[in-house]
Design an enzyme around this catalytic site. Structure first.
Site, mmCIF file in Angstrom:
data_model
loop_
_atom_site.group_PDB
_atom_site.id
_atom_site.type_symbol
_atom_site.label_atom_id
_atom_site.label_comp_id
_atom_site.label_asym_id
_atom_site.label_seq_id
_atom_site.Cartn_x
_atom_site.Cartn_y
_atom_site.Cartn_z
ATOM 1 N N SER A 115 55.567 67.348 52.587
ATOM 2 C CA SER A 115 55.680 68.622 51.851
ATOM 3 C C SER A 115 55.605 69.784 52.826
ATOM 4 O O SER A 115 54.974 69.665 53.893
ATOM 5 C CB SER A 115 54.524 68.744 50.850
ATOM 6 O OG SER A 115 54.447 70.055 50.333
ATOM 7 N N TYR A 138 45.251 68.561 49.647
ATOM 8 C CA TYR A 138 46.658 68.169 49.460
ATOM 9 C C TYR A 138 47.443 68.482 50.735
ATOM 10 O O TYR A 138 48.178 67.633 51.255
ATOM 11 C CB TYR A 138 47.265 68.905 48.252
ATOM 12 C CG TYR A 138 48.736 68.580 48.079
ATOM 13 C CD1 TYR A 138 49.151 67.296 47.719
ATOM 14 C CD2 TYR A 138 49.718 69.549 48.314
ATOM 15 C CE1 TYR A 138 50.504 66.987 47.591
ATOM 16 C CE2 TYR A 138 51.070 69.243 48.183
ATOM 17 C CZ TYR A 138 51.458 67.961 47.823
ATOM 18 O OH TYR A 138 52.801 67.649 47.705
#
Ligand code: NDP
Ligand code: 8X3
Length: 247
Positions: A134, A147
């Site tokens: 990501s 995350y």
């Protein structure tokens, strides 16, 4: 016919990747926890899909599912490590440690275990690994905390794998997507559809199919080419500035 394993195939990027690969003539082992969704894929795509239901964090279940692959699906040419999640949007100082552990277990530990188990098969086939990390792994944002950390791990692990696999013919590629409208925000917010809609509303986010097309492009490149890393965002998303707290 070439065989791929796609984790997180029950939704979003993973489900779209299964469809894209099958459309291009691959057969796919589709994994996830939600059996009914994998069965739906099977109904849709028939023999080209082998559903493998397991929680990626359950190493024994993962190993059993891989060891039980029918002969037709056992020689693996492509691993798409896509299963993953974010939990929580608040600052680290208000975060729930259990949610942090779930993210590490899913996005990092499970990805490692599956990759480790499949490396011998991938080497045998001179196959490929495509890891979905990501932009959160490269650019910190408030509430990204663990995350973001897990995705930074996936980024560097992918590059390190590429280095270790040098000479084996196995390719290793990293895709760093920005905002993609999937169930991601619904999961992150504990099922808050309003929050999910508000995030994507008016932003023209990427679609799961956009990322699936990128996976398919990388997977279909001639064997002498390796995409090392690829970052992709919707035009509406860009980089934020530094923060300054004034006291
Ligand atoms: P979705 O929530 O739509 O899909 C997530 C998938 O991961 C589901 O198929 C889910 O399957 C699977 N999964 C999650 N936890 C587990 C588990 N414990 N065991 C097995 N499977 C699991 O989100 P996306 O499609 O958006 O996410 C796919 C990947 O893309 C993730 O790694 C995410 O971090 C990454 N990503 C997403 C972005 C976005 O904006 N959407 C941007 C950048 C990266 P099931 O629940 O059935 O088990
Ligand atoms: C999540 C990407 O842009 O929603 O992995 O933070 S973003």
């Amino acid at each position: 016919m070439k065989t791929a394993i796609v984790t997180g195939a029950t939704s979003g990027i993973g489900a779209a990747t299964v469809a894209a690969l099958i459309g291009a003539g691959w057969q796919v082992v589709a994994t996830g926890r939600r059996a009914e969704r994998l069965e739906r894929l099977r109904d849709e795509h028939g023999e080209a899909v082998h559903p493998a239901v397991f929680d990626v964090r359950d190493e024994a279940a993962m190993a059993a599912a891989i060891d039980a692959l029918p002969d037709r699906f056992a020689a693996v040419d492509l691993l798409v490590n896509n299963a993953g999640l974010a939990l929580g949007t608040g600052p680290a100082q208000k975060a729930d440690l259990t949610q942090w552990r779930t993210m590490v277990d899913t996005n990092v530990t499970a990805l490692l275990a599956l990759t480790h188990r499949l490396l011998p098969r991938l080497i045998e086939r001179r196959g490929a690994i495509i890891n979905i990390a990501s932009v959160a792994g490269s650019y910190p944002y408030p509430g990204g905390n663990v995350y973001a950390g897990t995705k930074a791990f996936v980024q560097q692990f992918t590059l390190a794998l590429r280095s270790d696999l040098h000479g084996t013919g196995v390719r290793a590629s990293l895709i760093d997507p920005g905002m993609v409208e999937t169930e991601f925000t619904l999961v992150r917010t504990g099922g808050d559809q309003g929050a999910s809609d508000a995030l994507y509303q008016g932003a023209t986010p990427m679609t799961a199919e956009d990322i699936a097309a990128t996976v398919l492009w990388i997977a279909g490149l001639p064997p002498h080419l390796n995409v090392n890393r690829l970052e992709i965002m919707p035009v509406s998303q860009s980089f934020a500035g530094f923060q300054v707290a004034r006291g």
